[in-house]
Design a protein around this motif. Structure first.
Motif, PDB file in Angstrom:
ATOM      1  N   LEU A 190       0.834  -1.200   0.000  1.00 24.55           N
ATOM      2  CA  LEU A 190       0.000   0.000   0.000  1.00 24.55           C
ATOM      3  C   LEU A 190       0.869   1.249   0.000  1.00 24.55           C
ATOM      4  O   LEU A 190       1.931   1.273   0.637  1.00 24.55           O
ATOM      5  CB  LEU A 190      -0.901   0.029   1.230  1.00 24.55           C
ATOM      6  N   PRO A 191       0.438   2.314  -0.679  1.00 26.71           N
ATOM      7  CA  PRO A 191       1.162   3.587  -0.597  1.00 26.71           C
ATOM      8  C   PRO A 191       1.053   4.163   0.815  1.00 26.71           C
ATOM      9  O   PRO A 191       0.195   3.755   1.605  1.00 26.71           O
ATOM     10  CB  PRO A 191       0.423   4.483  -1.607  1.00 26.71           C
ATOM     11  N   PRO A 192       1.888   5.137   1.145  1.00 29.51           N
ATOM     12  CA  PRO A 192       1.782   5.801   2.448  1.00 29.51           C
ATOM     13  C   PRO A 192       0.454   6.543   2.581  1.00 29.51           C
ATOM     14  O   PRO A 192      -0.255   6.781   1.596  1.00 29.51           O
ATOM     15  CB  PRO A 192       2.969   6.779   2.439  1.00 29.51           C
ATOM     16  N   ILE A 193       0.136   6.929   3.800  1.00 32.00           N
ATOM     17  CA  ILE A 193      -1.077   7.699   4.066  1.00 32.00           C
ATOM     18  C   ILE A 193      -1.016   9.025   3.318  1.00 32.00           C
ATOM     19  O   ILE A 193      -0.005   9.724   3.358  1.00 32.00           O
ATOM     20  CB  ILE A 193      -1.248   7.945   5.575  1.00 32.00           C
ATOM     21  N   SER A 194      -2.118   9.371   2.629  1.00 30.78           N
ATOM     22  CA  SER A 194      -2.131  10.555   1.769  1.00 30.78           C
ATOM     23  C   SER A 194      -2.859  11.747   2.379  1.00 30.78           C
ATOM     24  O   SER A 194      -2.931  12.797   1.756  1.00 30.78           O
ATOM     25  CB  SER A 194      -2.775  10.206   0.413  1.00 30.78           C
ATOM     26  N   GLY A 195      -3.441  11.600   3.537  1.00 33.43           N
ATOM     27  CA  GLY A 195      -4.194  12.699   4.142  1.00 33.43           C
ATOM     28  C   GLY A 195      -4.473  12.395   5.599  1.00 33.43           C
ATOM     29  O   GLY A 195      -3.929  11.442   6.168  1.00 33.43           O
ATOM     30  N   PRO A 196      -5.352  13.159   6.233  1.00 26.70           N
ATOM     31  CA  PRO A 196      -5.629  12.952   7.656  1.00 26.70           C
ATOM     32  C   PRO A 196      -6.435  11.684   7.917  1.00 26.70           C
ATOM     33  O   PRO A 196      -7.166  11.195   7.046  1.00 26.70           O
ATOM     34  CB  PRO A 196      -6.450  14.198   8.029  1.00 26.70           C
ATOM     35  N   VAL A 197      -6.279  11.142   9.128  1.00 27.44           N
ATOM     36  CA  VAL A 197      -7.112  10.026   9.583  1.00 27.44           C
ATOM     37  C   VAL A 197      -8.497  10.575   9.917  1.00 27.44           C
ATOM     38  O   VAL A 197      -8.623  11.595  10.593  1.00 27.44           O
ATOM     39  CB  VAL A 197      -6.497   9.361  10.824  1.00 27.44           C
ATOM     40  N   VAL A 198      -9.553   9.902   9.432  1.00 27.75           N
ATOM     41  CA  VAL A 198     -10.911  10.394   9.663  1.00 27.75           C
ATOM     42  C   VAL A 198     -11.754   9.285  10.295  1.00 27.75           C
ATOM     43  O   VAL A 198     -11.458   8.095  10.165  1.00 27.75           O
ATOM     44  CB  VAL A 198     -11.585  10.871   8.358  1.00 27.75           C
ATOM     45  N   ALA A 199     -12.817   9.699  10.971  1.00 25.41           N
ATOM     46  CA  ALA A 199     -13.756   8.746  11.552  1.00 25.41           C
ATOM     47  C   ALA A 199     -14.743   8.289  10.489  1.00 25.41           C
ATOM     48  O   ALA A 199     -15.213   9.084   9.678  1.00 25.41           O
ATOM     49  CB  ALA A 199     -14.493   9.384  12.724  1.00 25.41           C
ATOM     50  N   ALA A 200     -15.042   7.005  10.484  1.00 26.21           N
ATOM     51  CA  ALA A 200     -16.049   6.469   9.562  1.00 26.21           C
ATOM     52  C   ALA A 200     -17.438   6.813  10.076  1.00 26.21           C
ATOM     53  O   ALA A 200     -17.710   6.726  11.276  1.00 26.21           O
ATOM     54  CB  ALA A 200     -15.887   4.964   9.438  1.00 26.21           C
ATOM     55  N   GLU A 201     -18.307   7.217   9.180  1.00 24.93           N
ATOM     56  CA  GLU A 201     -19.692   7.525   9.530  1.00 24.93           C
ATOM     57  C   GLU A 201     -20.602   6.445   8.953  1.00 24.93           C
ATOM     58  O   GLU A 201     -20.198   5.675   8.079  1.00 24.93           O
ATOM     59  CB  GLU A 201     -20.087   8.901   8.970  1.00 24.93           C
ATOM     60  N   ASP A 202     -21.840   6.405   9.427  1.00 22.32           N
ATOM     61  CA  ASP A 202     -22.770   5.390   8.939  1.00 22.32           C
ATOM     62  C   ASP A 202     -23.072   5.548   7.453  1.00 22.32           C
ATOM     63  O   ASP A 202     -23.381   4.567   6.766  1.00 22.32           O
ATOM     64  CB  ASP A 202     -24.080   5.447   9.735  1.00 22.32           C
ATOM     65  N   ASP A 203     -23.002   6.785   6.958  1.00 22.39           N
ATOM     66  CA  ASP A 203     -23.330   7.013   5.544  1.00 22.39           C
ATOM     67  C   ASP A 203     -22.099   7.050   4.655  1.00 22.39           C
ATOM     68  O   ASP A 203     -22.195   7.395   3.479  1.00 22.39           O
ATOM     69  CB  ASP A 203     -24.132   8.307   5.380  1.00 22.39           C
TER      70      ASP A 203
END
Length: 277
Positions: A190-203
């Motif tokens: 996998l490539p490195p992380i490209s942006g911020p870590v985000v919380a998954a939402e139900d939608d």
């Protein structure tokens, strides 16, 4: 005489306290058994059938939990050639969820298929057979077709299927993995992380990144790496790197296709035409 009397009184006091402790000590909670069978293709429907466990799968992780009492039990079962039965002791009660995920171990445990059954009732000293069918995760990705270099972009990932394992009851956080180098083959890292870590939402999951500062039109490839909630961790596994659970969306390990878009230095902007007339 006094010493003898004191010793007798002390014994009586200890006996009284012991009986009181026994009277008020909590009794063992009545338990039943949730049985999950991992069986060959000819198995009855109330099993985790290998038709829904892909050949690449190495193990199945089973989670029995309750949304009200917050009971949570996770166990991991290595896949064998023959049928397997897993008996999980669970406190008596109604409304249990039984979730299951097949996965393979790469540098991290990567989910392949998943499923859920709800409304499972457990009775004292009885065996309840849980019917769990496993399905692939699908994904819809919404994003731009073309972006200018050195520009922020947003991709929306909406997971589908997998027997209902597509909400915050399952997913925790996600990171964007994007590159100008094609990595759809799961043998590629996998490539490195490209942006911020985000919380998954139900939608869905909204991830942002920034395009590279290229001087010629260049294709970008992207996916979301989703981490399961901590309630899915199996802390009994000896290898710490295997205790969490992850999912790729799209899932390269299930022949998923990476999301693609173009980084084009000539896209957008203001076009000015100068004429000699």
């Amino acid at each position: 005489m006094r010493r003898t009397l004191f010793a007798v009184l002390l014994l009586v006091l200890v006996a009284s306290l012991t009986s009181c402790v026994g009277l008020f000590a909590p009794k063992d909670e009545p338990e039943g058994i949730v049985r999950v069978t991992i069986a060959p293709p000819s198995a009855a429907p109330q099993s985790v059938g290998p038709k829904l466990i892909p050949p690449a799968a190495e193990k199945v992780r089973i989670r029995v939990w309750h949304p009200v009492s917050e009971y949570n039990h996770v166990t991991t079962v290595p896949l064998l050639n023959g049928p397997q039965t897993v008996n999980i002791p669970v406190p008596e009660g109604n409304g249990y969820y039984v979730d299951a995920v097949s996965y393979k171990m790469n540098s991290m445990p990567l989910a392949l298929t998943g499923g859920r059954t709800t409304g499972v009732a457990v009775y004292e000293d009885e065996v309840t057979t849980a019917a769990v069918e496993l399905y692939e995760w699908g994904v819809n990705v919404d994003g731009p077709d073309t972006v200018r270099p050195d520009t922020e972009y947003t991709l929306d990932f909406e997971a589908t299927d997998a027997g209902g394992l597509i909400t915050r009851q399952t997913f925790d956080t996600a990171t964007l993995r994007a590159s100008t180098i094609w990595f759809e083959d799961p043998m590629f890292p996998l490539p490195p992380i490209s942006g911020p870590v985000v919380a998954a939402e139900d939608d869905g999951i909204r991830l942002t990144g920034t395009t590279p500062d290229v001087t010629v039109p260049t294709t970008m490839y992207a996916l979301a790496l989703v981490q399961f909630r901590q309630q899915w961790y199996d802390y009994d596994l000896p290898e710490p790197s295997e205790r969490p659970m992850f999912l790729e969306l799209p899932n390269r390990h299930m022949n998923g296709t990476l999301y693609e878009f173009e980084v084009d230095p000539t896209a957008g902007g203001l076009e000015v035409e100068i004429s000699g007339e």
